[in-house]
Design an enzyme around this catalytic site. Structure first.
Site, mmCIF file in Angstrom:
data_model
loop_
_atom_site.group_PDB
_atom_site.id
_atom_site.type_symbol
_atom_site.label_atom_id
_atom_site.label_comp_id
_atom_site.label_asym_id
_atom_site.label_seq_id
_atom_site.Cartn_x
_atom_site.Cartn_y
_atom_site.Cartn_z
ATOM 1 N N GLU A 191 61.036 45.655 70.791
ATOM 2 C CA GLU A 191 62.368 46.897 71.098
ATOM 3 C C GLU A 191 62.770 46.536 72.496
ATOM 4 O O GLU A 191 63.791 46.351 72.903
ATOM 5 C CB GLU A 191 61.769 48.209 70.654
ATOM 6 N N GLU B 256 64.452 43.367 72.819
ATOM 7 C CA GLU B 256 65.828 43.475 72.043
ATOM 8 C C GLU B 256 66.794 44.126 73.058
ATOM 9 O O GLU B 256 68.013 43.811 73.520
ATOM 10 C CB GLU B 256 65.569 44.094 71.019
ATOM 11 N N CYS C 267 62.044 53.696 65.274
ATOM 12 C CA CYS C 267 60.734 53.920 64.922
ATOM 13 C C CYS C 267 60.453 55.088 64.143
ATOM 14 O O CYS C 267 59.396 55.310 63.382
ATOM 15 C CB CYS C 267 59.429 54.106 65.923
ATOM 16 N N SER D 23 68.002 49.560 67.142
ATOM 17 C CA SER D 23 67.196 48.264 67.281
ATOM 18 C C SER D 23 66.607 47.865 65.880
ATOM 19 O O SER D 23 66.691 48.782 64.680
ATOM 20 C CB SER D 23 65.882 48.754 67.961
ATOM 21 N N LYS E 77 57.287 58.861 56.474
ATOM 22 C CA LYS E 77 56.382 57.565 56.466
ATOM 23 C C LYS E 77 55.923 57.143 54.889
ATOM 24 O O LYS E 77 55.870 55.928 54.825
ATOM 25 C CB LYS E 77 55.065 57.765 57.304
ATOM 26 N N GLU F 139 58.725 55.314 53.862
ATOM 27 C CA GLU F 139 59.052 54.274 54.620
ATOM 28 C C GLU F 139 58.159 53.194 53.925
ATOM 29 O O GLU F 139 58.615 51.988 53.632
ATOM 30 C CB GLU F 139 58.829 54.530 55.930
ATOM 31 N N GLU G 47 61.877 46.528 51.175
ATOM 32 C CA GLU G 47 61.903 45.508 52.518
ATOM 33 C C GLU G 47 60.535 45.114 53.277
ATOM 34 O O GLU G 47 60.288 44.374 53.786
ATOM 35 C CB GLU G 47 62.814 45.656 53.288
ATOM 36 N N CYS H 33 56.859 63.599 67.061
ATOM 37 C CA CYS H 33 56.162 63.260 66.092
ATOM 38 C C CYS H 33 55.098 64.514 66.012
ATOM 39 O O CYS H 33 54.530 65.029 65.141
ATOM 40 C CB CYS H 33 55.225 62.096 65.886
#
Lengths: 597, 589, 160
Positions: free
Chosen positions: B284, B287, B310, B330, B369, B372, B377, B514
């Protein structure tokens, strides 16, 4: 312009329209035209006359002849006899049930004698769709006086002095409410009219809007002037199409005449009104819920304070009054607060409109001075109990109110006396009950309504009312216990004590007042499994007595479920398994052979 | 501030004007019970519908009882919080709530941590005198969250979180009266809705109406399967909160005990998501610099600011709400997914096992999560990079089930190589941490200079939206930070409307980041718990020898031996992703 | 990703309705009234479009629709029968009338017959208390109805 020498006023309220009053207007016009009288006699569609029991009503002016229960086909007689020949149509006159004599002038009828019409002053007298008729009866004079001769504070003082209290239920002093809203500084404020009449059995607000919409518009503008608002909103039930249409017409006309809009009466005061539609939620009668509904949200009430006078529609100070309250305002300004305060009782001034219904001879909309007794209302104005039955109770205040009994009949009606007696004024529903009404079932009926209409926000109202309803159901099914009666009492008290808004705080009233006044009837249901009124189906059986039964078969034919069998000319019997206890057989039996056990 | 004199239960005290009866009572040790009321005071989050009516008290001169949570003290107010009338009313209201609540406490996911159960216990309710119909709704299971609406008590906390705080708008009160509950539109499944699975509804639900999907059983099965090599990774925020489940003070760091417990539970390798967080910074950060340098060179094609990616709930949020901005975040995958991708390629190769025989479990403070790791993908031939994500709460239960005396465990270390991390990775667990970690690395790479001070205090704090300008050797880098999706929405709308200019923005879906995740031990509205967790995170960072991601030796080794360099083709394939437009499509029939 | 479909002309009309209220979420109830006039009811698709146009969550729209009794998600019958259950009608026997309708049409209150011909609802006070008990079929008012009249009322519409 044609000068009319005679007016035929035809009631165009919802009730009379349901009985073809529009067709009566059409027929009258047709007959008049046929006789070339269309430029001499004018047919006017007015708002509700109030005497709904005898609707449709046609009132002939100037001689004040009051025709009742008119049908479209009566138009030819009215025109041929009354209009042309000047002879009253006897058969259409009201017949006094006691003297059996015809009464042609409404002012001499028992129904109207004791009434004083302030809020309803124009209903039945003017064409609500013609602003000139309103103006001709001092309409907009009060607004003109306020705007040009008085300061807002002076107007507020008048309102305070008049002693007018909110007619929507709570009875909060109107002048004080106006003053509170006026005192909160804000660039934007709102004038709100609560026209979301939700009490099942009250229709006065609708009648005012249908019969005299300008009185509300005028009062809202006066309120706007007092509190410093240029923006009015009417929150009106979507189920009132006629009231909506008449209000819209009235608003257009008021704008056209410069009575709404910019710089009214050259006073630099701007005011206009828009409509918001309710969507069927009784709880929206509560002002915070109403405001949320107007904002496009669920009509859930919020905790007060802050009151709408501080933080209302879109967070701005707002004055909320209901239709009937507003309708009183122009008269108070015109005739003075002292005049208004001279009517009524110590704590409740002026008049109150009641929707009188139920087991009473004269169903209708009445307006009486505060302090009139229940006896006067029920027996004089209402003409007593239907079919000569025994008076049992009168329910006032709708789902928030209570049932009062014969011992309350001489109680002068006002806010405080009704609360004292265990009921309340509410919006003015007044339902009369006779010996055939079961008070447990009546309580159950109201609770069913509350359960359906509770918004669900607070737990005591959401769950508590449901449990109350279930306990009542148990009792009317003949499964109740004495313990259930104790539960009813405690639960009712707690719901009243802990609910968030007025709905929950009053919803147990029908139970508490019937427990109070008809305790024996509850106990009978529970211990003897008996419903003395014969309403609770689970506790009754329809039986055919073989003796008087002649076997005419009328009952068998009336029975919708074929529960009755028997040969012709032989005594019949009812199969209890099949019987749905609808009572159709008993109504049909001419020989009094069927009875309830 | 104007002071007001009030008397509560015969004790007279002075409180500032505007104080509620509830708050005033608390200052003199009177704990009025509440159910719907909820407040994370320091974060300006409050739920005060005045709906449950449990906190009612008697106020002299008032006809009805008043809710203590919503009633402000007035001068010389006389309050009784425990009169017969109050106690009877409170008990009756509680009995009513219980009469419309399933009686399955024994097997309810919330049992032992349920505020309604606690209330029944506190009142000593032994029977429920009122019986009748109970609400009946369908249980809705999604990848992350289970809704069991029958247990909804209409406290409206979840609705407030979902709408006011998160502005997601998936939950609303529906129906009316007895049927009223908080649910989705048309009572649709969460999976069909715009739910981001942030889990904040679960974090505040007082009952078992909203709970997480429990994956512990699947993990136990994997551990019991001799063919499987089971690898576990632990997110940074878990170590700062897990101890609370075992009676430790909030803010206790239990990294070593957590590792020991995982080893006891039978995981084959105990690794750290922090390793992948360092990897995330590499990707990241690179990037960010690449976009920034192109932008500075005048490339009009390149879009700024760059947004962190994230947080999976945040990703879901912009896919639903800002799909037009989907090329701004990102492309770097989240640390959880980077870890899974490396574990099932690089590490599986190293162990010489197939990806099918490797099970990657992650311990997360987060419910999103769970969703996710199920995204298509992040699968290869149907096999997910991360097999199961279990929450901090699930791990705690698992440890308890396995008869492990957590507090008696020795401190142990993570395994190598995927267990080694920098302090920069640890602070991923709190709001502001990801961007601080990125700045530490970006600064040094961009300028070639070594940072004198690695702590960027200007990026820290609990304010919902924060802005800072970092001097990158003369270049003023504008940083934006938002936590809570409502704050993210505000920041993003400003960016979209050109009202604010940033080079980089960090967004975390949960208030506090978090540490306040939907899978963390329940804080029951005590915001000091979140503060303590945040402090613990920064403490762990400060104690680390390596403080910057690019200095993690195993990261360097991973690039040398496997990935090449940041944003290489291989890195792109394994460590980056793309986003979807998930807005509801309206089409013509 | 959810996908919803509506016929083009209706979709455009619905968008027009929203636009006529400046696409303001505060006008939601007014918009829903108009939308229900257009579609006869408020199916999920319509609510989705309204939500998108007014930029408000669809859960909020549904929260409002499901709160107010005037809004319905089921199409009403060609001949909607409404029985006044106001107090005045109740004490004059509306319940028996309602029971008879339920029995003959085999419908509960709030339901629509399978052929879409009749729907049955209860309503609170139409203000024609003088005619109690009152039944409405569409806009037509039937007053002083007894259970035995119910058959005839239904018959009037059965052949239509």
């Amino acid at each position: 312009m044609a000068k009319f020498n005679m007016h035929l006023l035809v009631c165009g309220g919802t009730g009379c329209r349901a009985s073809q009053s529009e067709a009566i207007v059409e027929s009258l016009n047709k007959r008049l035209a046929e006789n070339g009288l269309e430029n001499e006699t004018k047919v006017v569609t007015t708002g509700c006359f109030g005497f709904c029991e005898k609707g449709p009503i046609v009132n002939v002016l100037p001689d004040n002849t009051f025709y009742v229960s008119v049908k479209p086909e009566d138009a030819s007689d009215i025109v041929a006899e009354h209009v042309i020949k000047g002879r009253k149509v006897e058969r259409l006159l009201f017949s006094d049930p006691e003297t059996e004599e015809s009464v042609s002038d409404s002012r001499h009828m028992g129904f109207y004698k004791k009434q004083i019409r302030i809020a309803l002053r124009n209903c039945g007298f003017i064409d609500p769709e013609n602003i000139e008729e309103y103006i001709a009866r001092d309409g907009y004079l009060a607004l003109a006086n306020c705007l040009t001769e008085m300061t807002p504070q002076q107007v507020i003082e008048m309102m305070k002095k008049s002693g007018l209290r909110g007619r929507g239920g709570g009875g909060f002093p109107t002048g004080l409410k106006w003053e509170l809203t006026a005192k909160v500084p804000s660039d934007v404020k709102y004038v709100i009219c609560n026209a979301d009449e939700g009490d099942p059995g009250a229709f006065m607000d609708r009648s005012v809007l249908e019969g005299d919409p300008h009185s509300v518009i005028e009062a809202m503008a006066i309120n706007g002037y007092c509190i410093g608002s240029n923006h009015g909103l009417v929150y009106i039930r979507a189920e009132y199409p006629l009231a909506i249409q008449r209000l819209k017409t009235a608003l257009d006309q008021a704008r056209e005449y410069g009575l709404l809009g910019k710089n009214i009466f050259g006073s630099n005061f701007d005011f206009d009104i828009e409509l918001r539609y309710g969507a069927g939620a009784f709880v929206c009668g509560e002002e915070t819920a109403l405001i949320h509904s107007m904002e496009g949200m669920r009509g859930e009430p919020t905790f007060k304070p802050p009151f709408p006078s501080e933080c209302g529609y879109l967070g701005k100070p707002s004055n909320v009054n209901n239709v009937e309250t507003y309708a009183n305002v122009p008269v108070i300004i015109n005739k003075g607060p002292e005049w208004f305060a001279s009517i009524g009782t110590e704590t409740s001034k002026g008049t109150k409109v009641f929707a009188l219904a139920g087991k009473i001879n004269n169903v209708g909309l009445i307006e009486v001075p505060m302090g009139t007794t229940l006896r006067e209302v029920i027996f004089e104005i209402g003409g007593g109990i239907k079919d000569g039955k025994e008076f049992k109770a009168v329910q006032t205040g709708g789902p928030s109110g209570g049932c009062l009994t014969a011992r309350h009949l001489d109680t002068p009606i006002d806010y405080d006396n009704l609360i004292e007696a265990g009921s309340m004024m509410g919006s003015g529903g007044m339902i009369v009950m006779d010996e055939d009404d079961c008070m447990v079932s009546i309580a159950q009926y109201y609770l069913e309504f509350t359960v359906e209409e509770s918004c669900g926000k607070c737990s005591p109202c959401r769950i508590g009312n449901k449990r109350l309803y279930e306990i009542l159901q148990k009792i009317t099914k003949g499964e109740g216990t004495m313990d259930d009666l104790e539960k009813l009492k405690n639960l009712s008290q707690v719901i009243k004590d802990t609910s968030l808004c007025g709905l929950g705080q009053t919803s147990p009233n029908p139970i508490l007042s019937t427990l109070d006044n008809f305790w024996d009837e509850y106990v009978e249901h529970v211990t003897e499994k008996k419903c003395r009124a014969g309403v609770c189906k689970s506790m009754m059986r329809y039986i055919i007595e073989p003796e008087p039964c002649v076997g005419c078969t009328a009952c068998a034919r009336a029975c919708p479920v074929n529960a009755i069998s028997g040969e012709r000319k032989q005594a019949h019997t009812i199969n209890q398994e099949i019987c749905i206890k609808c009572g159709a057989c008993m109504e049909k039996c001419k020989f009094n052979a069927i009875f309830i056990k | 501030m104007e002071q007001i004199k009030v008397t509560i239960d015969k004790k007279t005290l002075e409180v500032p004007k505007g104080t509620t009866i509830l708050a005033a009572a608390k200052t003199i040790g009177i704990d009025i019970p509440t159910l719907c009321y909820f407040s994370l005071g320091d974060m300006k989050i409050e739920n005060k519908p005045g709906g449950c009516r449990i906190c009612v008290v008697e106020v002299e001169g008032r006809r009805n009882l008043a809710p203590a949570c919503a009633t402000e003290c007035t001068p010389n107010m006389m309050v009784k919080t425990n009169s017969m009338r109050v106690l009877n009313a409170r008990r009756t209201v509680l009995e009513l709530i219980l009469s419309d609540h399933p009686f399955d406490c024994l097997i309810c996911a919330k049992s032992g941590n349920c505020e309604l159960q606690d209330m029944a216990h506190r009142f000593g309710v032994r029977e429920i005198p009122y019986h009748g119909e109970q609400s009946k709704y369908r249980v809705d299971t999604s990848p992350s969250i289970i809704r069991d609406v029958d247990k909804c008590i209409m406290c409206r906390r979840c609705e407030m979180m979902c709408n006011t705080v998160q502005t997601v708008g998936t939950l609303s009160a529906i129906n009316r009266g007895f049927e009223a509950v908080v649910a989705t539109a048309f009572e649709m499944n969460l999976e069909k809705s715009s739910c981001t699975y942030c889990g904040q509804c679960v974090a505040v639900c007082p009952t078992g109406a909203l709970t997480e999907v429990d994956h512990t059983r699947q993990v136990i099965s994997a551990l019991a399967d001799p063919k499987k090599t089971v690898i576990v990774q632990t997110a940074p925020a878990v170590r700062a909160a897990l101890g609370e489940e075992f009676g430790l003070e909030a803010g206790s760091l239990v990294t070593g005990k957590m590792v020991a417990a995982l080893r006891e539970l039978g995981f084959d390798y105990i690794f750290d998501t922090d390793f992948a967080a360092d990897l995330t910074i590499m990707e990241e950060g690179t990037e960010l610099l690449s976009r920034l340098n192109k932008h500075l060179a005048g490339d009009k094609e390149v879009k700024l600011p760059i947004l962190t990616s994230c947080c999976p709930a945040w990703v879901n949020f912009f896919e639903h709400n800002f799909p037009e901005l989907k090329d701004i975040p990102s492309t770097a995958r989240s640390p959880q997914q980077m870890f899974g991708a490396i574990a099932k390629t690089f590490y599986a190769e190293k162990l010489g096992i197939s990806r099918e025989n490797m099970v990657v479990v992650s311990i997360m403070p987060c419910l999103a999560k769970k969703y996710e790791c199920q995204r298509d993908e992040f699968k290869t031939d149907g096999n997910p990079d991360v097999d199961f994500a279990i929450s901090t709460r699930e791990l705690a239960n698992f440890i308890k089930q396995a008869n492990i005396d957590f507090n008696a465990l020795p401190d142990e270390d993570f395994d190598n190589p995927l267990g080694v991390s920098s302090g920069a990775a640890v602070i991923f667990g709190t709001t502001g941490g990801v961007i601080e970690a990125a700045v530490r690395t970006a600064y040094e790479i961009q300028t070639g200079k070594s940072l004198e001070k690695v702590d960027f205090d200007e990026l820290r704090g609990m304010e919902g939206i924060r802005e800072a300008t970092i001097d990158v050797d003369g270049f003023p880098m504008r940083i934006g930070i938002a936590h809570g999706l409502g704050n993210a929405r505000k920041l993003l709308e400003d960016v979209r409307d050109g009202k604010s200019q940033f080079h980089a923005i960090e967004i975390m879906a949960c208030p506090g980041g978090c540490i306040g995740g939907g899978g963390q031990p329940l804080h029951h509205g005590d915001s000091s718990i979140l503060m303590a967790r945040q402090k613990a995170i920064y403490c762990e960072d400060a104690g680390k020898t390596i403080r910057k991601s690019h200095e993690n030796p195993y990261i360097k080794e991973l690039y040398e031996k496997f990935l090449g360099k940041p944003m290489s083709e291989k890195a792109h394939h394994l460590l980056h992703t793309h986003y979807f437009d998930k807005r509801t499509k309206i089409t013509i029939e | 990703m959810a996908e919803i479909k509506l016929p083009e002309n209706k979709l455009n009309q619905l968008k027009e309705i929203c636009k006529s209220f400046d696409n303001k979420a505060g006008e939601l109830i007014n918009v829903l009234h108009k939308a229900q006039e257009l579609f006869g009811y408020l199916p999920a698709e319509v609510q989705e479009v309204v939500a998108a146009e007014l930029n408000t969550p669809v859960a909020h729209v549904f929260g409002v629709v499901s709160f107010y009794s005037f809004f319905t998600m089921t199409p009403r019958g060609r001949f909607p029968i409404s029985i006044c259950l106001g107090t005045a009608c109740y004490v004059r026997g509306a319940e028996k009338v309602s029971d008879e309708f339920k029995r003959l049409l085999n419908l509960k209150l709030g339901e629509t017959s399978a052929d879409g011909k009749f729907s049955l609802t209860g309503l609170r006070c139409v203000g024609a208390c003088g005619l109690a008990p009152v039944v409405l079929v569409g806009a037509k008012v039937y007053g002083r109805i007894a259970p035995e009249n119910v058959k005839d009322i239904i018959k009037e519409y059965e052949e239509l």
